[in-house]
Design a protein around this motif. Structure first.
Motif, short mmCIF file in Angstrom:
data_model
loop_
_atom_site.label_atom_id
_atom_site.label_comp_id
_atom_site.label_asym_id
_atom_site.label_seq_id
_atom_site.Cartn_x
_atom_site.Cartn_y
_atom_site.Cartn_z
N GLY A 60 -22.01 -1.93 -16.14
CA GLY A 60 -22.08 -3.37 -15.88
C GLY A 60 -22.00 -3.69 -14.40
N GLN A 104 -8.13 -4.39 -28.21
CA GLN A 104 -9.26 -5.31 -28.39
C GLN A 104 -9.68 -5.96 -27.07
OE1 GLN A 104 -8.58 -8.47 -31.11
NE2 GLN A 104 -10.73 -8.99 -31.28
N ILE A 118 -19.01 1.88 -19.67
CA ILE A 118 -19.67 0.61 -19.93
C ILE A 118 -19.37 -0.40 -18.82
CG2 ILE A 118 -17.88 -0.43 -21.38
CD1 ILE A 118 -20.27 -1.26 -23.24
N ASP A 177 -11.81 -3.39 -25.09
CA ASP A 177 -13.15 -3.17 -25.66
C ASP A 177 -14.06 -4.35 -25.38
OD1 ASP A 177 -12.40 -0.72 -26.63
OD2 ASP A 177 -11.98 -1.44 -28.67
N SER A 178 -13.55 -5.55 -25.62
CA SER A 178 -14.39 -6.74 -25.41
C SER A 178 -14.67 -6.96 -23.93
CB SER A 178 -13.74 -7.97 -26.04
OG SER A 178 -12.53 -8.28 -25.39
N GLY A 189 -15.22 -4.64 -21.65
CA GLY A 189 -16.32 -3.74 -21.30
C GLY A 189 -17.65 -4.25 -21.80
N ARG A 190 -17.67 -4.70 -23.06
CA ARG A 190 -18.91 -5.26 -23.61
C ARG A 190 -19.34 -6.53 -22.88
NH1 ARG A 190 -16.33 -3.84 -28.41
NH2 ARG A 190 -15.72 -6.00 -28.78
N ARG A 191 -18.37 -7.37 -22.54
CA ARG A 191 -18.67 -8.60 -21.81
C ARG A 191 -19.30 -8.28 -20.45
NH1 ARG A 191 -13.75 -10.40 -20.84
NH2 ARG A 191 -13.49 -10.95 -23.03
N ILE A 215 -21.10 -5.63 -19.53
CA ILE A 215 -22.47 -5.12 -19.63
C ILE A 215 -23.42 -6.22 -20.07
CG2 ILE A 215 -22.39 -4.20 -21.98
CD1 ILE A 215 -23.97 -2.36 -19.08
N TRP A 216 -23.01 -7.06 -21.02
CA TRP A 216 -23.90 -8.14 -21.48
C TRP A 216 -24.13 -9.18 -20.39
CZ3 TRP A 216 -27.19 -7.37 -24.97
CH2 TRP A 216 -26.92 -6.57 -26.06
N LYS A 233 -9.54 4.17 -22.72
CA LYS A 233 -10.93 4.13 -23.18
C LYS A 233 -11.85 4.59 -22.05
CE LYS A 233 -10.22 1.96 -27.11
NZ LYS A 233 -10.69 2.40 -28.39
#
Length: 139
Positions: A70, A12, A66, A15-16, A18-20, A22-23, A62
């Motif tokens: 970012g 977790q 992403i 995953d978070s 990578g998303r953090r 890019i956002w 992973k």
């Protein structure tokens, strides 16, 4: 009462992360166009988040696309916001005079004169090669 189900260790956060990354980089790019100095700070945070996400994603097995995306977007936002902030600081006196002129401008034509004055003073201060670059960017 039941206990919450948790993701396997390390999955977790990777995953978070990578998303953090890019956002944050997308937010930094958007902020660059609104407030360049805030975009500069946000781009630095996004760049750090992307760099920190890479080993987490690699360690979890992973894909790192992403985080790399970012890093790329935040690097572009960082360069653009640094240039815009530098330009604002360099032309600070001219912009202050423009704002004062606009406060006293009661008509559209006098506002146009304020802009013409600002453009002329900025052109006198900027080096010729920068002026050529800016003219080339105009539609």
């Amino acid at each position: 009462m039941s206990t919450p189900v948790q993701a396997p260790a390390g999955q977790q956060p990777a995953d978070s992360a990578g998303r953090r990354a890019i956002w944050l980089s997308i937010a930094a790019l958007a902020m660059t166009f609104m407030l360049p100095l805030a975009g500069l700070v946000m781009a630095l945070f996004a760049l750090m988040a992307g760099i920190r996400a890479l080993p987490l994603l690699k360690g979890a097995g992973k894909p790192t696309g992403i985080a790399v995306g970012g890093i790329a977007i935040s690097s572009i936002a960082l360069a653009m916001s640094a240039l815009a902030t530098g330009m604002q600081l360099y032309l600070m006196d001219e912009y202050s005079a423009y704002q004062e002129c606009m406060k006293g401008a009661g008509t559209v034509s006098s506002q146009g004169e304020c802009f013409i004055q600002f453009r002329e003073t900025a052109e006198r201060k900027l080096p010729p090669d920068v002026l050529e670059l800016l003219r080339a960017m105009q539609p």
